[in-house]
Design a protein around this motif. Sequence first.
Motif, mmCIF file in Angstrom:
data_model
loop_
_atom_site.group_PDB
_atom_site.id
_atom_site.type_symbol
_atom_site.label_atom_id
_atom_site.label_comp_id
_atom_site.label_asym_id
_atom_site.label_seq_id
_atom_site.Cartn_x
_atom_site.Cartn_y
_atom_site.Cartn_z
ATOM 1 N N THR A 1 0.835 -1.198 0.000
ATOM 2 C CA THR A 1 0.000 0.000 0.000
ATOM 3 C C THR A 1 0.873 1.252 0.000
ATOM 4 N N ALA B 1 -3.399 3.808 -2.544
ATOM 5 C CA ALA B 1 -3.223 2.816 -3.601
ATOM 6 C C ALA B 1 -2.706 1.532 -2.979
ATOM 7 N N GLY B 2 -2.955 0.426 -3.663
ATOM 8 C CA GLY B 2 -2.443 -0.849 -3.177
ATOM 9 C C GLY B 2 -2.671 -1.944 -4.181
ATOM 10 N N PHE B 3 -1.904 -3.011 -4.035
ATOM 11 C CA PHE B 3 -2.036 -4.158 -4.927
ATOM 12 C C PHE B 3 -1.530 -5.410 -4.222
ATOM 13 N N SER C 1 -1.959 1.085 -9.630
ATOM 14 C CA SER C 1 -1.225 1.554 -8.445
ATOM 15 C C SER C 1 0.107 2.214 -8.785
ATOM 16 N N ARG D 1 -10.495 -0.837 -3.638
ATOM 17 C CA ARG D 1 -9.620 -1.531 -2.694
ATOM 18 C C ARG D 1 -9.688 -0.985 -1.269
#
Length: 168
Positions: free
Chosen positions: A33, A40-42, A67, A100
Amino acid sequence: MTASPEIGNPRTATPDLLRSVFRQHAAGVAVITAAGERPAGFTATSLNSVAADPPLISFGVGTSSSSWPVIARTEHIGVHILGEHQRDLAATFARSGADRFGPSTEWRSGPEGVPLLDGVLAWLVCRVVARVPAGDHRIMIAQAITGDPVGGGRPLVYHQGGFTALRD
């Protein structure tokens, strides 16, 4: 010398071959993150410990991911090690276009303003020290500055194209 299993027919390396080979490789599941205009994050399965002194980690991020614009500019990132009970969270952060940080995600602002996810097995906040070009990705190298191995339990694993748990 004992006989080894048949190797099979070698194929020329392509993106599909690489994906097929790495489906055989079980990997831990993390969520990365970062704070930005919007957090944002993935989901990442490429997280690695690089060095103990100084404490460095690495992971890959696609430059075409939603992201990337935030990750490309941020000074700090959060690293979250997911537990086997967090398949839905991993899927949310892996899905393109997902909300997210919406109502189904429990999180708070942590050190350096980094979004921290609740209920994870462990987390780190790291300072980005390098972004290394690697094809259509960047390899991020970051130094841990704080963290906590907060949760007990078993890790979530990615294998054969899906999220799964370790078996006894």
